[in-house]
Design an enzyme around this catalytic site. Structure first.
Site, mmCIF file in Angstrom:
data_model
loop_
_atom_site.group_PDB
_atom_site.id
_atom_site.type_symbol
_atom_site.label_atom_id
_atom_site.label_comp_id
_atom_site.label_asym_id
_atom_site.label_seq_id
_atom_site.Cartn_x
_atom_site.Cartn_y
_atom_site.Cartn_z
ATOM 1 N N PRO A 90 0.797 -1.231 0.000
ATOM 2 C CA PRO A 90 0.000 0.000 0.000
ATOM 3 C C PRO A 90 0.823 1.272 0.000
ATOM 4 O O PRO A 90 0.323 2.332 -0.372
ATOM 5 C CB PRO A 90 -0.848 -0.123 1.276
ATOM 6 C CG PRO A 90 -0.142 -1.114 2.124
ATOM 7 C CD PRO A 90 0.542 -2.060 1.200
ATOM 8 N N GLU A 117 1.625 -7.855 8.367
ATOM 9 C CA GLU A 117 1.926 -6.424 8.436
ATOM 10 C C GLU A 117 2.992 -6.013 7.425
ATOM 11 O O GLU A 117 3.489 -4.890 7.461
ATOM 12 C CB GLU A 117 2.391 -6.058 9.849
ATOM 13 C CG GLU A 117 1.327 -6.242 10.922
ATOM 14 C CD GLU A 117 0.093 -5.401 10.649
ATOM 15 O OE1 GLU A 117 0.241 -4.197 10.370
ATOM 16 O OE2 GLU A 117 -1.021 -5.956 10.703
ATOM 17 N N ARG A 155 -2.130 -6.246 -21.168
ATOM 18 C CA ARG A 155 -2.900 -5.679 -22.277
ATOM 19 C C ARG A 155 -2.081 -4.682 -23.085
ATOM 20 O O ARG A 155 -2.492 -4.274 -24.172
ATOM 21 C CB ARG A 155 -4.192 -5.058 -21.768
ATOM 22 C CG ARG A 155 -4.013 -3.936 -20.775
ATOM 23 C CD ARG A 155 -5.336 -3.505 -20.153
ATOM 24 N NE ARG A 155 -6.163 -2.783 -21.098
ATOM 25 C CZ ARG A 155 -7.293 -3.245 -21.631
ATOM 26 N NH1 ARG A 155 -7.723 -4.441 -21.322
ATOM 27 N NH2 ARG A 155 -7.994 -2.515 -22.484
ATOM 28 N N ASP A 170 -8.964 3.540 -24.248
ATOM 29 C CA ASP A 170 -9.048 3.200 -22.828
ATOM 30 C C ASP A 170 -8.993 4.452 -21.965
ATOM 31 O O ASP A 170 -8.381 5.458 -22.326
ATOM 32 C CB ASP A 170 -7.887 2.289 -22.420
ATOM 33 C CG ASP A 170 -8.146 0.841 -22.773
ATOM 34 O OD1 ASP A 170 -9.299 0.515 -23.120
ATOM 35 O OD2 ASP A 170 -7.208 0.039 -22.696
#
Length: 236
Positions: A90, A117, A155, A170
């Protein structure tokens, strides 16, 4: 040669079906990408197959230990060194199309999925070459994030998409969101397709779509407009 992607995770079954379906499944079957899933527990020296331990200094939760992760990365890179070892976390840099495009040009990627963690910092300091986040939120572990990254970068590789031109429309290409699209019937429950799309005037259709992209981007993601490299008006 296909782009080789080794995903190191504690939960390979979470995404094993992800790479056998739809576009990614075809890309794997056609030899465009080669995705291999590895259980990090296979490299632990602990007789109970543990891969975690308490953090020094105290604190909530557990950390993935250095030994099994180091050994797992070494094993998958033994015969084919990785161009990038990417840790999904994150606090990594936000994933963008530009990052995906750059990664899609590599020959071998190792994706490390964290859990608990996080992982021992020494792994991040010495083995990981890039840290990527798929959004400002926290997941149970990084396995799904790794799957998202593969989907995004795959992609960008020629031959993966059935229609290469679809990439140009896109969202986020040219720092703009996508334009509205419609299909048959022309009127559904009293809602008609915009007349310009039925006009056959390709120049007008292109102009209308660009206006819609600018409008949506201004309303939903004005931050993207700051990244644009041209001087195109954004008040359409």
């Amino acid at each position: 040669m296909p782009l080789k992607i080794d995903i190191l995770t504690l939960f390979p079954k979470m995404i094993s079906g992800f790479f056998s379906e739809s576009i990614l499944g075809r890309a794997c079957a056609n030899g465009i990408i080669d995705v291999q899933l590895h259980d990090i527990r296979d490299w632990t020296l602990d007789k109970h197959r543990r891969v975690d331990d308490r953090p020094f200094g105290g604190g909530a939760g557990m950390l993935m230990a250095a030994q099994p992760v180091f050994d797992a990365i070494s094993a998958v890179c033994a015969e084919n060194p990785a161009d990038e070892v990417v840790y999904l976390c994150p606090d990594g840099e936000p994933l963008t199309n530009e990052i995906a495009k750059k990664l899609s040009t590599k020959k071998h990627l190792v994706l490390l999925s964290g859990h608990y963690e996080g992982i021992d910092q020494r792994i991040r300091d010495t083995v990981v070459t890039r840290e990527i986040s798929i959004g400002d939120y926290v997941l149970t572990n990084g396995t799904i994030a790794a799957a998202v990254l593969v989907d995004c970068l795959a992609r960008q590789i020629p031959g993966v998409l059935g229609e290469e031109n679809s990439l140009t429309s896109d969202s986020f290409n040219d720092s703009l969101l996508s334009f509205p699209q419609y299909t048959r019937p022309e009127v559904f429950r009293g809602m008609p397709v915009p007349p310009v799309l039925l006009s056959g005037n390709h120049a007008e259709i292109k102009r209308w779509r660009r206006e819609q992209q600018l409008k949506k981007t201004r309303e939903r993601r004005p931050d993207l407009l700051l990244k644009r490299k041209d001087n195109e008006p954004t008040n359409s």
